[in-house]
Scaffold this motif. Structure first.
Motif, short mmCIF file in Angstrom:
data_model
loop_
_atom_site.label_atom_id
_atom_site.label_comp_id
_atom_site.label_asym_id
_atom_site.label_seq_id
_atom_site.Cartn_x
_atom_site.Cartn_y
_atom_site.Cartn_z
N GLN A 224 90.01 -63.16 28.46
CA GLN A 224 91.21 -62.34 28.28
C GLN A 224 90.81 -61.12 27.48
OE1 GLN A 224 94.19 -64.78 26.39
NE2 GLN A 224 94.87 -65.66 28.33
N GLY A 225 91.05 -59.94 28.05
CA GLY A 225 90.69 -58.72 27.34
C GLY A 225 90.55 -57.54 28.27
N VAL A 226 90.15 -56.41 27.71
CA VAL A 226 89.96 -55.18 28.48
C VAL A 226 88.62 -54.56 28.11
CG1 VAL A 226 92.45 -54.71 28.63
CG2 VAL A 226 91.11 -53.76 26.73
N CYS A 227 88.05 -53.83 29.06
CA CYS A 227 86.84 -53.05 28.82
C CYS A 227 87.08 -51.64 29.37
CB CYS A 227 85.63 -53.68 29.50
SG CYS A 227 84.93 -55.09 28.63
N ASP A 228 86.87 -50.64 28.51
CA ASP A 228 87.13 -49.24 28.87
C ASP A 228 88.54 -49.08 29.43
OD1 ASP A 228 84.66 -48.36 28.01
OD2 ASP A 228 83.71 -48.59 29.96
N GLY A 229 89.48 -49.80 28.85
CA GLY A 229 90.87 -49.68 29.23
C GLY A 229 91.27 -50.47 30.46
N GLU B 85 79.38 -65.02 23.13
CA GLU B 85 79.80 -64.64 21.77
C GLU B 85 79.18 -63.30 21.37
OE1 GLU B 85 81.96 -65.64 19.73
OE2 GLU B 85 82.45 -67.72 20.21
N ALA B 86 77.91 -63.12 21.72
CA ALA B 86 77.24 -61.86 21.40
C ALA B 86 77.85 -60.71 22.19
CB ALA B 86 75.74 -61.97 21.69
N TRP B 87 78.17 -60.95 23.47
CA TRP B 87 78.83 -59.91 24.29
C TRP B 87 80.19 -59.55 23.70
CZ3 TRP B 87 83.15 -61.32 27.56
CH2 TRP B 87 83.68 -60.24 28.27
N LYS B 88 80.97 -60.56 23.32
CA LYS B 88 82.29 -60.33 22.75
C LYS B 88 82.20 -59.51 21.46
CE LYS B 88 86.35 -63.03 21.20
NZ LYS B 88 86.34 -62.77 19.74
N ALA B 89 81.14 -59.74 20.68
CA ALA B 89 80.97 -59.04 19.40
C ALA B 89 80.17 -57.74 19.54
CB ALA B 89 80.27 -59.97 18.41
N ARG B 90 79.74 -57.41 20.79
CA ARG B 90 78.90 -56.22 21.03
C ARG B 90 77.63 -56.30 20.19
NH1 ARG B 90 81.60 -56.41 24.89
NH2 ARG B 90 80.90 -54.40 25.68
N ASP B 91 77.03 -57.48 20.17
CA ASP B 91 75.89 -57.78 19.31
C ASP B 91 74.61 -57.75 20.14
OD1 ASP B 91 74.00 -58.79 17.59
OD2 ASP B 91 74.96 -60.74 17.32
N LYS C 39 89.80 -60.80 23.74
CA LYS C 39 90.59 -61.68 22.87
C LYS C 39 90.02 -63.09 22.81
CE LYS C 39 93.57 -58.36 22.23
NZ LYS C 39 93.56 -57.61 20.95
N SER C 40 89.60 -63.60 23.98
CA SER C 40 89.10 -64.97 24.01
C SER C 40 88.33 -65.20 25.30
CB SER C 40 90.26 -65.98 23.92
OG SER C 40 91.10 -65.86 25.06
N PHE C 41 87.52 -66.26 25.31
CA PHE C 41 86.83 -66.69 26.52
C PHE C 41 86.63 -68.19 26.45
CE2 PHE C 41 83.21 -66.02 23.68
CZ PHE C 41 82.43 -67.15 23.93
N ALA D 262 96.25 -63.37 38.71
CA ALA D 262 95.19 -64.38 38.76
C ALA D 262 95.72 -65.74 38.31
CB ALA D 262 94.03 -63.96 37.87
N LYS D 263 95.14 -66.77 38.89
CA LYS D 263 95.51 -68.12 38.50
C LYS D 263 94.95 -68.44 37.12
CE LYS D 263 95.44 -69.89 43.24
NZ LYS D 263 94.81 -70.89 44.15
N ASN D 264 95.60 -69.34 36.44
CA ASN D 264 95.10 -69.79 35.15
C ASN D 264 94.06 -70.86 35.39
OD1 ASN D 264 94.63 -70.82 32.64
ND2 ASN D 264 96.76 -70.80 32.00
#
Length: 318
Positions: A282-287, A212-218, A256-258, A181-183
């Motif tokens: 940047q990150g993974v969900c369910d691997g 932020e809430a999604w990233k924190a599973r809030d 990791k970040s958004f 993917a492009k940056n």
């Protein structure tokens, strides 16, 4: 905010109809005054129904199928925003894409329609399409979920937003690995002379809280930015308030970040607005690695002085 993946996306047409309410009858004792008031009253588009809107959606798809380029200009708002094969579209780009010059569409069928009114001047509709056709020599997704947003404009309803989410075929062969993917974050640079936009700032504050809430599973944080009758459109269909929160908090994600970039806000009525932007992550969900970026559209309503999400969809690029 990642919430689903898909392989391809196409945009088709969306538009609304003009429906006028009859003028009030002149039954008062002051005939001259009543006549003046009747003549002065501007015609107002009738309240939409699911059946009426879908009838007009079908006529819009017919215009796309028949390559009718003249159909679109009167039916789309001047500040229309949508998503198509190349990403976000303004009105001019949408008309070009909707004209279907390189498409051969044999048939379109509709099902699972659901309409939601946001006050008296804005409504959105979601539904499923089944399409038999090609564009640019490529087979179009057979089944998709679509969303259209419409606004009252005097005696007419006009399309303000439209996009589709193709439904993956479970029997299709596995897709080839995608190119890196492009940056997008690096490519999207804010204009140095850009003026502050209070509406963009207000709506993007809501989006940042949600991410932020999604990233924190809030779950409580997500609920705080959603109206009670919130709808999230996914490639498997619309989800309500509770189901959406479950979709965003139960997967095991390590984000990791958004960053949220390139926002465009459109005021649809006094208390309803549309925001579109790119969400980088940047990150993974369910691997599984998350796409580097997504196109996002959110409808917000005011509750008191606070903006909250009423509708949300995110679209993964190819």
């Amino acid at each position: 905010m990642k919430r689903f993946s898909l392989v391809t996306m196409m945009l088709v047409a969306s538009a609304f109809f003009a429906a006028c309410e009859p003028p009030a009858s002149n039954t008062g004792t002051n005939k001259a005054a009543n006549t003046t008031n009747t003549n002065a009253a501007a015609p107002v588009a009738a309240a939409p129904t699911k059946e009426a809107l879908m009838a007009l959606e079908k006529s819009a798809y017919e215009a796309w199928k028949n390559k009718d380029a003249k159909f679109w200009d009167p039916f789309l708002t001047d500040n229309f925003v949508g998503y198509g094969m190349a990403g976000r579209l303004d009105k001019a780009a949408a008309i070009k894409e909707y004209s279907g010059a390189d498409c051969d569409v044999k048939s379109v069928a509709f099902s699972d329609e659901k309409m939601t009114a946001l006050g008296s001047d804005v409504a959105f509709i979601t539904y499923k399409t089944t399409v038999d056709g090609t564009c640019g020599g490529q087979k179009l997704p057979v089944n998709s979920w679509a969303a259209g947003v419409y606004v009252r404009s005097g005696d007419k309803w006009k399309g303000a937003f439209h996009a589709e989410l193709p439904i993956a075929d479970p029997n299709a062969a596995p897709a080839k690995p995608a190119a890196p993917a492009k940056n997008v974050a690096a490519e999207t640079k804010p204009a140095t002379d850009a003026k502050p936009d209070p509406l963009v700032d207000a709506l993007m504050a809501v989006e940042n809280k949600g991410w932020e809430a999604w990233k924190a599973r809030d779950a409580k944080g997500l609920e705080a930015v959603m109206v009670k009758d919130f709808i999230y459109l996914t490639p498997t269909g619309p989800q309500g308030h509770a189901e959406a929160i479950k979709s965003w908090t139960e997967p095991k994600c390590d984000i990791k970040s958004f960053s949220l970039v390139d926002p465009i806000a459109v005021q649809l009525s006094k208390d309803v607005a549309l925001i579109t932007y790119k969400g980088n992550q940047q990150g993974v969900c369910d691997g599984k690695p998350q796409p580097a970026y997504q196109w996002v559209a959110a409808l917000d309503m005011k509750e008191g002085d606070a903006w909250k999400n009423a509708f949300y969809m995110n679209i993964d690029p190819k």
